[in-house]
Design a protein around this motif. Structure first.
Motif, PDB file in Angstrom:
ATOM      1  N   ALA A 184       0.829  -1.210   0.000  1.00 48.58           N
ATOM      2  CA  ALA A 184       0.000   0.000   0.000  1.00 48.58           C
ATOM      3  C   ALA A 184       0.865   1.261   0.000  1.00 48.58           C
ATOM      4  CB  ALA A 184      -0.937   0.002   1.205  1.00 48.58           C
ATOM      5  N   SER A 185       1.970   1.245   0.724  1.00 48.00           N
ATOM      6  CA  SER A 185       2.862   2.410   0.753  1.00 48.00           C
ATOM      7  C   SER A 185       3.532   2.623  -0.595  1.00 48.00           C
ATOM      8  CB  SER A 185       3.929   2.244   1.846  1.00 48.00           C
ATOM      9  OG  SER A 185       3.337   2.224   3.127  1.00 48.00           O
ATOM     10  N   GLY A 186       3.893   1.525  -1.265  1.00 46.95           N
ATOM     11  CA  GLY A 186       4.441   1.660  -2.609  1.00 46.95           C
ATOM     12  C   GLY A 186       3.457   2.333  -3.540  1.00 46.95           C
ATOM     13  N   MET A 187       2.190   1.896  -3.490  1.00 42.70           N
ATOM     14  CA  MET A 187       1.141   2.497  -4.315  1.00 42.70           C
ATOM     15  C   MET A 187       0.910   3.957  -3.938  1.00 42.70           C
ATOM     16  SD  MET A 187      -1.028   2.151  -6.753  1.00 42.70           S
ATOM     17  CE  MET A 187      -1.196   0.384  -7.025  1.00 42.70           C
ATOM     18  N   TYR A 188       0.950   4.232  -2.645  1.00 41.24           N
ATOM     19  CA  TYR A 188       0.702   5.576  -2.100  1.00 41.24           C
ATOM     20  C   TYR A 188       1.657   6.603  -2.697  1.00 41.24           C
ATOM     21  CZ  TYR A 188      -0.238   8.808   1.881  1.00 41.24           C
ATOM     22  OH  TYR A 188      -0.588   9.858   2.691  1.00 41.24           O
ATOM     23  N   PHE A 189       2.937   6.351  -2.561  1.00 40.43           N
ATOM     24  CA  PHE A 189       3.929   7.326  -3.000  1.00 40.43           C
ATOM     25  C   PHE A 189       4.053   7.375  -4.519  1.00 40.43           C
ATOM     26  CE2 PHE A 189       5.429   6.786   1.423  1.00 40.43           C
ATOM     27  CZ  PHE A 189       5.490   8.121   1.789  1.00 40.43           C
ATOM     28  N   MET A 190       3.936   6.229  -5.165  1.00 36.01           N
ATOM     29  CA  MET A 190       4.021   6.234  -6.627  1.00 36.01           C
ATOM     30  C   MET A 190       2.863   7.032  -7.228  1.00 36.01           C
ATOM     31  SD  MET A 190       4.061   3.079  -9.367  1.00 36.01           S
ATOM     32  CE  MET A 190       2.295   2.765  -9.194  1.00 36.01           C
ATOM     33  N   THR A 191       1.660   6.823  -6.701  1.00 38.39           N
ATOM     34  CA  THR A 191       0.491   7.546  -7.216  1.00 38.39           C
ATOM     35  C   THR A 191       0.640   9.048  -6.993  1.00 38.39           C
ATOM     36  OG1 THR A 191      -0.920   5.636  -6.737  1.00 38.39           O
ATOM     37  CG2 THR A 191      -2.021   7.733  -7.112  1.00 38.39           C
ATOM     38  N   TYR A 192       1.124   9.433  -5.812  1.00 37.08           N
ATOM     39  CA  TYR A 192       1.287  10.851  -5.504  1.00 37.08           C
ATOM     40  C   TYR A 192       2.285  11.519  -6.448  1.00 37.08           C
ATOM     41  CZ  TYR A 192       2.287  15.139  -2.915  1.00 37.08           C
ATOM     42  OH  TYR A 192       2.458  16.457  -2.570  1.00 37.08           O
ATOM     43  N   GLU A 193       3.427  10.882  -6.654  1.00 38.72           N
ATOM     44  CA  GLU A 193       4.442  11.455  -7.542  1.00 38.72           C
ATOM     45  C   GLU A 193       3.944  11.503  -8.987  1.00 38.72           C
ATOM     46  OE1 GLU A 193       7.297  12.814  -6.684  1.00 38.72           O
ATOM     47  OE2 GLU A 193       7.094  12.354  -4.552  1.00 38.72           O
ATOM     48  N   TRP A 194       3.235  10.466  -9.400  1.00 40.69           N
ATOM     49  CA  TRP A 194       2.676  10.419 -10.758  1.00 40.69           C
ATOM     50  C   TRP A 194       1.670  11.541 -10.966  1.00 40.69           C
ATOM     51  CZ3 TRP A 194      -2.463   8.195 -11.860  1.00 40.69           C
ATOM     52  CH2 TRP A 194      -2.754   8.188 -13.237  1.00 40.69           C
ATOM     53  N   LEU A 195       0.774  11.725 -10.007  1.00 41.30           N
ATOM     54  CA  LEU A 195      -0.248  12.766 -10.133  1.00 41.30           C
ATOM     55  C   LEU A 195       0.369  14.158 -10.070  1.00 41.30           C
ATOM     56  CD1 LEU A 195      -3.097  11.188  -7.988  1.00 41.30           C
ATOM     57  CD2 LEU A 195      -3.189  11.693 -10.432  1.00 41.30           C
ATOM     58  N   LYS A 196       1.377  14.353  -9.238  1.00 40.24           N
ATOM     59  CA  LYS A 196       2.047  15.656  -9.191  1.00 40.24           C
ATOM     60  C   LYS A 196       2.627  16.018 -10.552  1.00 40.24           C
ATOM     61  CE  LYS A 196       5.060  15.683  -5.849  1.00 40.24           C
ATOM     62  NZ  LYS A 196       6.094  16.286  -4.986  1.00 40.24           N
ATOM     63  N   ASN A 197       3.219  15.039 -11.209  1.00 39.82           N
ATOM     64  CA  ASN A 197       3.786  15.305 -12.543  1.00 39.82           C
ATOM     65  C   ASN A 197       2.701  15.589 -13.569  1.00 39.82           C
ATOM     66  OD1 ASN A 197       6.822  15.003 -12.525  1.00 39.82           O
ATOM     67  ND2 ASN A 197       6.251  13.127 -11.494  1.00 39.82           N
ATOM     68  N   ILE A 198       1.603  14.857 -13.499  1.00 34.74           N
ATOM     69  CA  ILE A 198       0.485  15.071 -14.435  1.00 34.74           C
ATOM     70  C   ILE A 198      -0.145  16.439 -14.231  1.00 34.74           C
ATOM     71  CG2 ILE A 198      -1.904  14.353 -14.896  1.00 34.74           C
ATOM     72  CD1 ILE A 198      -1.040  11.501 -14.716  1.00 34.74           C
ATOM     73  N   LEU A 199      -0.270  16.847 -12.961  1.00 30.57           N
ATOM     74  CA  LEU A 199      -0.966  18.095 -12.637  1.00 30.57           C
ATOM     75  C   LEU A 199      -0.076  19.336 -12.755  1.00 30.57           C
ATOM     76  CD1 LEU A 199      -2.975  16.847  -9.508  1.00 30.57           C
ATOM     77  CD2 LEU A 199      -3.905  17.380 -11.770  1.00 30.57           C
ATOM     78  N   THR A 200       1.212  19.145 -12.963  1.00 30.95           N
ATOM     79  CA  THR A 200       2.104  20.292 -13.109  1.00 30.95           C
ATOM     80  C   THR A 200       1.960  20.896 -14.505  1.00 30.95           C
ATOM     81  OG1 THR A 200       3.719  19.324 -11.578  1.00 30.95           O
ATOM     82  CG2 THR A 200       4.506  21.066 -13.052  1.00 30.95           C
ATOM     83  N   PRO A 201       1.601  22.177 -14.599  1.00 31.39           N
ATOM     84  CA  PRO A 201       1.452  22.814 -15.924  1.00 31.39           C
ATOM     85  C   PRO A 201       2.759  22.772 -16.705  1.00 31.39           C
ATOM     86  CG  PRO A 201       0.520  24.192 -14.185  1.00 31.39           C
ATOM     87  CD  PRO A 201       1.276  23.095 -13.503  1.00 31.39           C
ATOM     88  N   GLU A 202       2.634  22.697 -18.009  1.00 34.71           N
ATOM     89  CA  GLU A 202       3.812  22.650 -18.875  1.00 34.71           C
ATOM     90  C   GLU A 202       4.675  23.892 -18.665  1.00 34.71           C
ATOM     91  OE1 GLU A 202       4.883  21.967 -23.624  1.00 34.71           O
ATOM     92  OE2 GLU A 202       2.808  21.882 -22.932  1.00 34.71           O
ATOM     93  N   GLY A 203       5.963  23.660 -18.550  1.00 35.80           N
ATOM     94  CA  GLY A 203       6.895  24.759 -18.338  1.00 35.80           C
ATOM     95  C   GLY A 203       7.083  25.140 -16.891  1.00 35.80           C
ATOM     96  N   LYS A 204       6.324  24.516 -15.973  1.00 37.50           N
ATOM     97  CA  LYS A 204       6.423  24.813 -14.545  1.00 37.50           C
ATOM     98  C   LYS A 204       7.155  23.680 -13.829  1.00 37.50           C
ATOM     99  CE  LYS A 204       3.831  28.632 -14.221  1.00 37.50           C
ATOM    100  NZ  LYS A 204       4.264  29.901 -13.604  1.00 37.50           N
ATOM    101  N   SER A 205       7.632  23.970 -12.624  1.00 36.81           N
ATOM    102  CA  SER A 205       8.291  22.968 -11.791  1.00 36.81           C
ATOM    103  C   SER A 205       7.270  22.313 -10.863  1.00 36.81           C
ATOM    104  CB  SER A 205       9.402  23.626 -10.967  1.00 36.81           C
ATOM    105  OG  SER A 205       9.848  22.758  -9.948  1.00 36.81           O
ATOM    106  N   VAL A 206       7.501  21.050 -10.553  1.00 33.22           N
ATOM    107  CA  VAL A 206       6.628  20.345  -9.597  1.00 33.22           C
ATOM    108  C   VAL A 206       6.612  21.072  -8.252  1.00 33.22           C
ATOM    109  CG1 VAL A 206       6.378  18.200  -8.266  1.00 33.22           C
ATOM    110  CG2 VAL A 206       6.884  18.089 -10.700  1.00 33.22           C
ATOM    111  N   SER A 207       7.731  21.675  -7.887  1.00 29.93           N
ATOM    112  CA  SER A 207       7.816  22.386  -6.600  1.00 29.93           C
ATOM    113  C   SER A 207       6.925  23.618  -6.556  1.00 29.93           C
ATOM    114  CB  SER A 207       9.265  22.796  -6.322  1.00 29.93           C
ATOM    115  OG  SER A 207       9.737  23.685  -7.322  1.00 29.93           O
ATOM    116  N   GLU A 208       6.422  24.058  -7.719  1.00 32.87           N
ATOM    117  CA  GLU A 208       5.544  25.236  -7.775  1.00 32.87           C
ATOM    118  C   GLU A 208       4.063  24.845  -7.823  1.00 32.87           C
ATOM    119  OE1 GLU A 208       6.871  28.222 -10.739  1.00 32.87           O
ATOM    120  OE2 GLU A 208       8.584  26.895 -11.044  1.00 32.87           O
ATOM    121  N   LEU A 209       3.747  23.572  -7.612  1.00 27.72           N
ATOM    122  CA  LEU A 209       2.371  23.100  -7.688  1.00 27.72           C
ATOM    123  C   LEU A 209       1.486  23.841  -6.680  1.00 27.72           C
ATOM    124  CD1 LEU A 209       1.170  20.891  -9.534  1.00 27.72           C
ATOM    125  CD2 LEU A 209       1.242  19.343  -7.576  1.00 27.72           C
ATOM    126  N   SER A 210       0.298  24.249  -7.118  1.00 24.16           N
ATOM    127  CA  SER A 210      -0.608  25.007  -6.256  1.00 24.16           C
ATOM    128  C   SER A 210      -1.195  24.130  -5.162  1.00 24.16           C
ATOM    129  CB  SER A 210      -1.746  25.608  -7.093  1.00 24.16           C
ATOM    130  OG  SER A 210      -2.563  24.576  -7.624  1.00 24.16           O
TER     131      SER A 210
END
Length: 303
Positions: A184-210
């Motif tokens: 479950a922890s493997g799924m937890y962190f992988m899903t979070y990182e995957w979604l952060k990358n998907i939700l990051t606007p083009e040209g922006k950094s993941v660290s700038e996610l709203s």
């Protein structure tokens, strides 16, 4: 995963993870109480209605009979344990990522992130088993047929468990906790990182996610986590709250009894409560983690 990797600091993960865990408990504990009571309620007698007909019925009856404090029953154990537990969880995740990097700037693949997440599940089992054992016993104590209160609180519960069964009694359910938390922890962190990358606007950094996007990513990661964790969690709750000696062969006896008496669907008891809780609780956790991490990066950039 185009965003440039930053050096991973397991120590910062440790500190920020502890804060994120506290946020999760405050938001999610009421529905966790509902989940445990649904999972551990005794089978109804022929012709008799069940103690709780579902998530909202359990929530309503607990609120009416015990007030708001009933929904937060047993919270002392996870609050005491959650800061070090989530700290260790995020530390294990950070360490798991760092161990797989040949160079600090290496970007990990999603399977590597999943592996790092599984390592975090191993790290947290020692703390998690103890906290879950006490929490579950306190949450279901009101359901005792005698109506008597066996434990007055978390410390009293731990003391009596040790007196009755020693360290083995306190850590009852360790294997089931591992079976639940590692995948479950493997799924937890992988899903979070995957979604952060998907939700990051083009040209922006993941660290700038709203903030709203962090909440969405964290909430959905929590749902994916529990989709994997529910069956072993049901077995764990039943096993940890059972009288001594009831299941001599461990989780295999619990599994056989559940399927024999209540069918395969019993492995998903508390599903609604879990899923309703998963989104806000884990959204709060990851938001707390990201806020704390940004503060640490600002206050101690070289840590």
């Amino acid at each position: 995963m185009a965003d440039k990797a930053k050096p991973i600091s397991p120590l910062k993960n440790l500190l920020a993870g502890g804060f994120g865990g506290m946020c999760l408990v405050f938001v999610g504990h009421p529905l966790d109480t509902v989940k445990v009571r649904l999972q551990t309620q005794p089978p109804s007698l022929p012709g008799q209605p069940p103690m709780y007909s579902g998530t909202f019925d359990c929530f309503r009856k607990t609120l009416v009979r015990e007030g708001i404090t009933g929904l937060y029953r047993g919270m002392a154990a996870p609050i005491i344990g959650v800061t070090p537990m989530f700290a260790v969880c995020f530390f294990g995740f950070g360490l798991g990522k760092k161990l797989q990097q040949k160079h600090p700037e290496d970007v990990l693949s999603y399977p590597q992130i999943f592996a790092a997440g599984m390592l975090s599940g191993v790290f947290t089992t020692g703390i998690m088993t103890l906290g879950e054992r006490i929490k579950c016993l306190l949450q279901v104590r009101i359901q005792a047929s005698s109506g008597e209160t066996k434990y007055t609180g978390a410390l009293d519960c731990a003391k009596k468990l040790y007196q009755e069964s020693g360290i083995r009694g306190i850590y009852k359910g360790t294997v089931l906790t591992l079976m639940r938390d590692v995948p479950a922890s493997g799924m937890y962190f992988m899903t979070y990182e995957w979604l952060k990358n998907i939700l990051t606007p083009e040209g922006k950094s993941v660290s700038e996610l709203s903030v709203p996007r962090i909440l969405v990513a964290g909430g959905i990661a929590g749902i994916f986590n529990w989709a994997v964790a529910i069956p072993p969690d049901v077995l764990k709750s039943r096993f940890q709250t059972a009288p001594p000696g009831k299941y001599p062969n461990g989780f295999r006896d619990v599994l056989r009894e559940l399927i024999r008496d209540e069918g395969v669907t019993s492995l998903y008891k508390g599903f609604n409560a879990v899923m309703i809780r998963a989104f806000p609780a884990n959204a709060a956790c990851f938001l707390g983690f990201e806020v704390a991490m940004k503060f640490l990066n600002w206050a101690t950039p070289n840590l």
